[in-house]
Design a protein around this motif. Structure first.
Motif, PDB file in Angstrom:
ATOM      1  N   MET A   1       0.817  -1.209   0.000  1.00  0.00           N
ATOM      2  CA  MET A   1       0.000   0.000   0.000  1.00  0.00           C
ATOM      3  C   MET A   1       0.857   1.268   0.000  1.00  0.00           C
ATOM      4  N   GLN A   2       2.095   1.182   0.532  1.00  0.00           N
ATOM      5  CA  GLN A   2       2.936   2.359   0.554  1.00  0.00           C
ATOM      6  C   GLN A   2       3.243   2.833  -0.855  1.00  0.00           C
ATOM      7  N   SER A   3       3.324   1.893  -1.809  1.00  0.00           N
ATOM      8  CA  SER A   3       3.600   2.287  -3.192  1.00  0.00           C
ATOM      9  C   SER A   3       2.487   3.160  -3.743  1.00  0.00           C
ATOM     10  N   ASP A   4       1.226   2.943  -3.308  1.00  0.00           N
ATOM     11  CA  ASP A   4       0.128   3.790  -3.757  1.00  0.00           C
ATOM     12  C   ASP A   4       0.333   5.231  -3.308  1.00  0.00           C
ATOM     13  N   SER A   5       0.749   5.413  -2.043  1.00  0.00           N
ATOM     14  CA  SER A   5       0.969   6.761  -1.544  1.00  0.00           C
ATOM     15  C   SER A   5       2.131   7.434  -2.263  1.00  0.00           C
ATOM     16  N   VAL A   6       3.159   6.658  -2.601  1.00  0.00           N
ATOM     17  CA  VAL A   6       4.304   7.220  -3.316  1.00  0.00           C
ATOM     18  C   VAL A   6       3.891   7.678  -4.709  1.00  0.00           C
ATOM     19  N   ALA A  11       2.496  12.194  -8.294  1.00  0.00           N
ATOM     20  CA  ALA A  11       1.535  12.902  -9.135  1.00  0.00           C
ATOM     21  C   ALA A  11       1.345  14.340  -8.667  1.00  0.00           C
ATOM     22  N   VAL A  12       1.307  14.541  -7.340  1.00  0.00           N
ATOM     23  CA  VAL A  12       1.163  15.897  -6.809  1.00  0.00           C
ATOM     24  C   VAL A  12       2.388  16.734  -7.155  1.00  0.00           C
ATOM     25  N   VAL A  13       3.579  16.150  -7.028  1.00  0.00           N
ATOM     26  CA  VAL A  13       4.800  16.887  -7.370  1.00  0.00           C
ATOM     27  C   VAL A  13       4.799  17.254  -8.851  1.00  0.00           C
ATOM     28  N   TRP A  30      12.157  23.122 -19.433  1.00  0.00           N
ATOM     29  CA  TRP A  30      11.964  21.756 -19.919  1.00  0.00           C
ATOM     30  C   TRP A  30      12.998  20.819 -19.314  1.00  0.00           C
ATOM     31  N   CYS A  31      14.159  21.376 -18.904  1.00  0.00           N
ATOM     32  CA  CYS A  31      15.145  20.552 -18.195  1.00  0.00           C
ATOM     33  C   CYS A  31      14.605  20.089 -16.852  1.00  0.00           C
ATOM     34  N   CYS A  32      13.843  20.943 -16.184  1.00  0.00           N
ATOM     35  CA  CYS A  32      13.236  20.548 -14.907  1.00  0.00           C
ATOM     36  C   CYS A  32      12.220  19.431 -15.104  1.00  0.00           C
ATOM     37  N   VAL A  33      11.483  19.491 -16.213  1.00  0.00           N
ATOM     38  CA  VAL A  33      10.535  18.411 -16.504  1.00  0.00           C
ATOM     39  C   VAL A  33      11.292  17.107 -16.732  1.00  0.00           C
ATOM     40  N   ALA A  34      12.370  17.157 -17.508  1.00  0.00           N
ATOM     41  CA  ALA A  34      13.179  15.952 -17.724  1.00  0.00           C
ATOM     42  C   ALA A  34      13.774  15.442 -16.412  1.00  0.00           C
ATOM     43  N   LEU A  35      14.207  16.365 -15.559  1.00  0.00           N
ATOM     44  CA  LEU A  35      14.752  15.980 -14.257  1.00  0.00           C
ATOM     45  C   LEU A  35      13.698  15.283 -13.408  1.00  0.00           C
ATOM     46  N   ALA A  36      12.463  15.775 -13.453  1.00  0.00           N
ATOM     47  CA  ALA A  36      11.389  15.158 -12.674  1.00  0.00           C
ATOM     48  C   ALA A  36      11.104  13.741 -13.150  1.00  0.00           C
ATOM     49  N   VAL A 499      -0.501  21.667  -1.876  1.00  0.00           N
ATOM     50  CA  VAL A 499       0.437  21.410  -0.787  1.00  0.00           C
ATOM     51  C   VAL A 499      -0.225  20.558   0.296  1.00  0.00           C
ATOM     52  N   ALA A 500      -1.510  20.759   0.530  1.00  0.00           N
ATOM     53  CA  ALA A 500      -2.222  19.922   1.500  1.00  0.00           C
ATOM     54  C   ALA A 500      -2.286  18.472   1.022  1.00  0.00           C
ATOM     55  N   MET A 501      -2.454  18.265  -0.270  1.00  0.00           N
ATOM     56  CA  MET A 501      -2.429  16.898  -0.800  1.00  0.00           C
ATOM     57  C   MET A 501      -1.042  16.282  -0.663  1.00  0.00           C
TER      58      MET A 501
END
Length: 524
Positions: A1-6, A11-13, A30-36, A499-501
């Motif tokens: 279940m921890q994988s679901d929270s991760v 997704a929030v990040v 776009w580099c930040c998107v690739a980094l993410a 941020v609350a999510m």
């Protein structure tokens, strides 16, 4: 279940990353998107390493690696700051913000390289994705930064490498990989900027001394901690002789190195400047008296809770509600300071951080006469995040509410102040941690019934957190005339909700992570 929270945390990040890039877009976005994307894959591999116990260092148990949320903080902060600098036409600090963005990306790439290097069997697909992202980022950086800026990035990376090797060895189980990236990356950047400022000039008599107290204090405590950690490997620290040596060396470092260094940087003697600064108005003395009363109240809460603990008692930990008393005290401390005197609040929070770090050293090394009593008193307030030799949750709480104050007003802030949601930037820590996290924890543990998948957090706690922060924003609007949201209400509500999510699903230190993400979103 921890994988679901991760997965939900990721997704929030990603939603926050997209939100930032919708507001600010440049050649590094776009580099930040690739980094993410590559950080998401690396996090999955490092989580597996942590579960199997194959990591090189001992990280904080019962938490995922946190590589993705930590990797994006500095790059997004740099992009948001650059957007503000472009708006006011400050070219120098626009370049500074770009260097900050690249430093954040380079630190994250280095952490990913380490993770992939120690993974067995080698994750081919993740290596390919990380290689493509790294190549694209390095090519863009080469086209964007000057030679001197690239050297500055490499210097921060070098400090980070050595600092990480030392602290992760001396402090096992204190951090997750993501927390180590965020904390040690920030310390490395501060140390580099302090050294650069010290070498460039001998100081400016017209410069404001206030911003220099934090970096000098950080460097001083890093040196003090490493020195005594190594020293007490070879000698007993609990004797009166060792304790006397500790206090003597601390005084020598402070009076013999840090005070002269501050004098060199600011061209003002720190003690003289402090006395003049505090005595500028009776209101400052009154505010300091109010904060002193709150500090005594916090000490009284600790003593009172320990007085109910007996040797035969089965209760060894304070309840969640009791621990949130300190969040309430933080709100009562910071909210008046933000509304009435932000420079004094900046200075007082640096002093409070210094006191917390010094007392933690005393507790950790068992320095007489306070070492043993502090160990006994603070044991009651430990939680699962304090699994290492250091107790850091109260320090993280102070850092979380202080960072937005220390980061603002920045050099790219207009004289009239930031318009729209930017007016709430200094309040980001109070909102995210002091109000949001407190209300979510209290309501979630008392009336919450619907749990988010894979977590202990509840829907009721998250919803009440968002509602409480909106009410707090209204109160701040009434109390602080400098805030003018204009038509940015929807952006404020959306930022608070995201941020609350993140608070509901992250297993990282939320006291540190949440204020930074809310600060970034409100800065746009």
């Amino acid at each position: 279940m921890q994988s679901d929270s991760v997965l939900v945390e990721s997704a929030v990040v990603f939603a926050i990353v997209v939100s930032v890039h919708m507001a600010v877009w440049n050649q590094l976005s776009w580099c930040c998107v690739a980094l993410a994307v590559q950080a998401f894959y690396v996090q999955h591999k490092w989580d597996r390493l942590l579960r199997t116990g194959a990591a090189v260092f001992q990280f904080r148990p019962a938490a995922n690696s946190g590589v993705l949320p930590a990797s994006m903080v500095l790059p997004l902060l740099g992009l948001a700051l650059r957007g503000r600098c472009v708006a006011v036409g400050n070219v120098y600090f626009e370049r500074f913000a770009m260097v900050l963005t690249v430093i954040g990306m380079m630190l994250a790439l280095f952490l990913s390289l380490i993770a992939l290097g120690i993974t067995r069997p080698v994750p081919t697909n993740t290596c390919v994705i990380a290689g493509i992202a790294s190549s694209a980022i390095l090519y863009t950086v080469r086209q964007t930064l000057t030679v001197s800026e690239v050297i500055e990035v490499l210097e921060v990376l070098l400090i980070f490498v050595y600092l990480s090797l030392i602290l992760l060895y001396l402090l096992p189980r204190c951090f997750t990989p993501g927390e180590a990236l965020l904390i040690m990356g920030g310390i490395s950047f501060i140390i580099k900027q302090l050294i650069k400022r010290s070498l460039v000039s001998g100081g400016n008599a017209n410069a404001d001394p206030l911003p220099f107290f934090l970096p000098v204090a950080v460097l001083g405590f890093v040196v003090l901690g490493i020195f005594f950690s190594v020293l007490f490997l070879f000698m007993e620290s609990e004797t009166w002789a060792a304790s006397l040596f500790f206090h003597t060396m601390t005084a020598v470092l402070g009076l013999g190195l840090l005070v002269p260094w501050l004098t060199l940087l600011t061209q003002h003697h720190p003690v003289t400047w402090l006395l003049q600064f505090i005595g500028q108005s009776d209101a400052r003395l009154g505010l300091i008296g109010f904060w002193a009363a709150l500090a005594l109240l916090a000490v009284a809460v600790v003593v009172h809770q320990n007085s109910h603990r007996s040797g035969s008692s089965k209760k060894h930990q304070a309840s969640t509600t009791v621990r949130k008393y300190f969040h309430l005290l933080i709100v009562l401390t910071f909210a008046p300071g933000l509304a009435l005197d932000r420079p004094l609040l900046h200075l007082a929070s640096v002093g409070c951080l210094s006191a917390f770090l010094f007392l933690e050293f005393v507790r950790y090394f068992r320095i007489r006469p306070l070492g043993s009593p502090l160990r006994h008193l603070l044991t009651l307030f430990l939680d699962e995040r304090d699994s290492g030799p250091l107790i850091l949750t109260h320090i993280y709480l102070l850092l979380g509410v202080s960072l937005p104050v220390w980061l603002s007003p920045g050099p790219c802030t207009p004289k009239a102040g930031l318009a729209g949601s930017g007016g709430l930037v200094p309040y980001a820590g109070v909102l995210a941690v002091g109000v949001g996290d407190t209300v979510a924890s209290v309501f979630g543990s008392t009336v919450g019934e619907i749990r988010w998948p894979g977590t202990k957090k509840t829907f009721e706690g998250t919803a009440s957190s968002v509602f409480a922060q909106i009410i707090a924003v209204v109160i701040f609007l009434i109390a602080d005339s400098s805030i003018n949201l204009n038509a940015s209400y929807s952006w404020v509500v959306g930022s608070i909700t995201m941020v609350a999510m993140l608070e509901a699903f992250t297993l990282q230190i939320d006291n540190l992570l949440l204020p930074l993400y809310l600060y970034i979103l409100l800065l746009l």
